[in-house]
Design a protein around this motif. Structure first.
Motif, PDB file in Angstrom:
ATOM      1  N   PHE A   1      -3.136   8.269   2.603  1.00  0.00           N
ATOM      2  CA  PHE A   1      -3.395   7.468   1.417  1.00  0.00           C
ATOM      3  C   PHE A   1      -4.467   6.422   1.667  1.00  0.00           C
ATOM      4  O   PHE A   1      -4.608   5.455   0.925  1.00  0.00           O
ATOM      5  CB  PHE A   1      -2.094   6.836   0.927  1.00  0.00           C
ATOM      6  N   GLY A   2      -5.222   6.635   2.731  1.00  0.00           N
ATOM      7  CA  GLY A   2      -6.360   5.764   2.992  1.00  0.00           C
ATOM      8  C   GLY A   2      -6.005   4.426   3.587  1.00  0.00           C
ATOM      9  O   GLY A   2      -6.821   3.518   3.607  1.00  0.00           O
ATOM     10  N   LEU A   3      -4.757   4.279   4.084  1.00  0.00           N
ATOM     11  CA  LEU A   3      -4.371   3.018   4.712  1.00  0.00           C
ATOM     12  C   LEU A   3      -4.373   3.190   6.226  1.00  0.00           C
ATOM     13  O   LEU A   3      -3.992   4.240   6.728  1.00  0.00           O
ATOM     14  CB  LEU A   3      -2.971   2.597   4.262  1.00  0.00           C
ATOM     15  N   HIS A   4      -4.809   2.177   6.933  1.00  0.00           N
ATOM     16  CA  HIS A   4      -4.915   2.274   8.381  1.00  0.00           C
ATOM     17  C   HIS A   4      -3.526   2.329   9.013  1.00  0.00           C
ATOM     18  O   HIS A   4      -2.922   1.300   9.282  1.00  0.00           O
ATOM     19  CB  HIS A   4      -5.703   1.078   8.924  1.00  0.00           C
TER      20      HIS A   4
ATOM     21  N   ALA B   1       1.307  -1.409   1.410  1.00  0.00           N
ATOM     22  CA  ALA B   1       0.285  -2.453   1.323  1.00  0.00           C
ATOM     23  C   ALA B   1       0.922  -3.836   1.382  1.00  0.00           C
ATOM     24  O   ALA B   1       0.425  -4.735   2.058  1.00  0.00           O
ATOM     25  CB  ALA B   1      -0.507  -2.289   0.037  1.00  0.00           C
TER      26      ALA B   1
ATOM     27  N   TRP C   1      -2.308   7.080   6.611  1.00  0.00           N
ATOM     28  CA  TRP C   1      -3.747   7.339   6.581  1.00  0.00           C
ATOM     29  C   TRP C   1      -4.121   8.290   5.449  1.00  0.00           C
ATOM     30  O   TRP C   1      -5.213   8.201   4.879  1.00  0.00           O
ATOM     31  CB  TRP C   1      -4.212   7.963   7.907  1.00  0.00           C
TER      32      TRP C   1
END
Lengths: 439, 100
Positions: free
Chosen positions: A250-253, A17, A248
């Motif tokens: 972990f829900g990150l693009h 992040a 992805w």
């Protein structure tokens, strides 16, 4: 398993992040994104020519290059679309360094327009207008396009820093309040602009004195080739292919986060392939004057089938096997979006994100598909990528168009999809069994 | 009238959510203007909106955007609501945040 996931979520996700929000990386990503209108205008023009209007095009393959229609379009239609290239794909590096200067200034609350223009100035003075390389792509006479991307990137990151430094020092010409703000703004940029351009003039001078080459030529002769070969190394490609779904998960693009690496290297190779193909290069390989087997669009057309993690394969496996009503609902909705490579409803709805059952196939299938497509292209079974198609082009059709009508490429994409289904299948069956037990 | 900006990577998946939110808002008779845009556009257009909602896949921009727009409400959408493209739930989130 849960412990492992939690560990990564605590250690790895904040790092990703942080990297994703890092100002320079964000500027690179945003700058490339802002080039989209240019890229697509050029890409559509090339696509039109390569499919319909030139003698080596798709239609000409079917009706013959000597057909009156092709002779007529070559004469009267193709030149219009070819002309578009000079104002789109051929000035990507120029556009990139402006966009970078602009986006960097925007994020630092400085005058974005002035900073962008000064950055362009620095880029040009480094020698962007003079290219003379008899060895590689001799048909390109300047560095404003794909050949200049790396220097545009470097200049676009450094020039704004010098500019901001001068502004932050307070070295600006203050105007009395009676002067209109627009004029005052322009005056404020004078000293920082002068210093930035002067600094780059020194760099230019230094390169000429020490190496008798300008910055661009020096970079092209000494570094570019190595960098590109590193990019074509199968391990670099596999690493990127694996990292995207891992992020992805972990829900990150993932693709968005990796774009700062993918766009400069693989995007450049993509453009080089397009230009090379137009200039008659047909051989595939990693050497000089060859078409690269793996470029930016290779991911879109062979790996992101239905979106990152090849979720089209997961959706098909679910519709085939799963008895869980909710999963089937998500899959049905996901099938439609997946046709245009959008898969957030599946990733967050099923969910795939943070769902331990799907971690292994989700992360594994991309590298495996990459291997299949890479070697299919290298062996010549699938044609190389020579067109740019929008990333929302449906799977398989995308591979066919991007390779300018290679049936082998379409079959390779289909094969990748089947491989992904096979990888997902056991895990979908396991999930379904668990569901049945709960009932 | 609330102006809601939805943000994701390319503005594609948020545009699916946008349609569902518009439907839900109309049903609740809650006046809104909703648009979906890519993250690369936010700094240029963000100031014109009341509330900025991030898709969960770009939530790593949250702290940065909060810093850029200190006077705006900036939040991310939960993965569950996003996955279901649940327009009603996100409108409710907006009403809660804006205290409408």
């Amino acid at each position: 398993m849960d412990g492992f996931i939690r560990l990564i979520e605590v250690k790895f996700v904040p790092l990703a992040a942080k990297l994703g929000a890092q100002k320079h990386l964000a500027a690179i990503r945003d700058a490339f994104a802002s080039l989209m209108p240019l890229i697509m205008a050029g890409a559509v023009a090339v696509l039109m020519n390569n499919i319909f209007f030139v003698s080596w095009g798709l239609v000409a393959n079917f009706i013959g290059a000597e057909h009156p229609f092709i002779l007529w379009t070559t004469m009267y239609i193709a030149p219009i679309f070819s002309a578009m290239d000079a104002g789109s794909l051929s000035i990507l590096a120029l556009g990139l360094c402006f966009a970078l200067g602009f986006k960097r200034a925007e994020s630092e609350n400085k005058d974005a327009l002035s900073c962008g223009l000064v950055t362009v100035g620095c880029f040009i003075l480094c020698g962007a207008l003079s290219r003379n390389n008899p060895l590689v792509a001799s048909y390109i006479t300047h560095f404003l396009g794909a050949q200049g991307i790396f220097i545009a990137l470097v200049v676009g990151l450094i020039a704004p820093e010098i500019y901001f430094w001068a502004v932050n020092k307070g070295w600006i010409i203050q105007m009395p309040d009676s002067v209109p703000p627009a004029v005052a703004k322009a005056f404020a940029g004078i000293i920082p602009g002068f210093l930035t351009i002067f600094a780059f003039a020194l760099v230019y001078y230094g390169f000429i004195m020490l190496t008798s080459m300008n910055v661009f030529t020096w970079f092209e002769t000494n570094i570019q080739a190595t960098l590109m070969q590193l990019g074509q190394n199968i391990f670099s490609i596999l690493l990127i292919s694996a990292l995207i779904p891992l992020l992805w998960f972990f829900g990150l693009h993932g693709a968005n986060l990796m774009e700062a690496v993918m766009a400069p290297i693989y995007g450049t190779l993509n453009q080089l392939n397009i230009q090379g193909f137009q200039n008659g290069i047909r051989t595939v390989g990693t050497g000089l004057n060859e078409l690269s087997p793996w470029v930016r669009d290779s991911w879109n057309v062979y790996v992101f089938l239905g979106g990152s993690g090849a979720t089209s394969a997961l959706v098909i496996a679910l519709l085939w096997i799963s008895k869980a009503k909710e999963d089937r609902e998500v899959a049905k909705y996901g099938l439609g979006c997946g046709l245009f490579q959008v898969n957030e409803p599946v990733l967050f709805g099923l969910p795939v994100v943070l769902n331990a059952i799907y971690l292994i196939p989700f992360v594994l299938c991309q590298p495996v598909m990459t291997l299949v497509a890479y070697y299919a292209t290298l062996s010549g079974f699938a044609g190389p990528i020579v067109n740019t198609v929008p990333w929302t082009t449906p799977p398989i059709l995308g591979a066919y168009l991007a390779t300018n009508g290679s049936i082998g490429a379409a079959l390779t994409a289909l094969c990748c999809l089947l491989v992904a289904i096979v990888i997902y299948l056991p895990f979908v069956i396991a999930a379904n069994n668990a569901y049945k037990k709960n009932q | 009238m609330r102006k809601i900006l939805l943000i994701c990577s390319a503005g594609m998946s948020t545009s699916l959510l946008m349609v569902n939110m518009q439907k839900a808002a109309r049903k609740m008779e809650y006046e809104t203007e909703i648009e979906a845009h890519p993250i690369s556009m936010v700094k240029t257009i963000g100031a014109q909106w009341d509330i900025l909602l991030l898709g969960p896949q770009v939530r790593f921009h949250l702290s940065d955007l909060k810093r850029t727009f200190p006077s705006k409400t900036v939040a991310s959408i939960s993965m569950k609501d996003y996955g279901r493209m649940d327009g009603k739930a996100v409108i409710e989130q907006v009403r809660l945040l804006m205290q409408d």
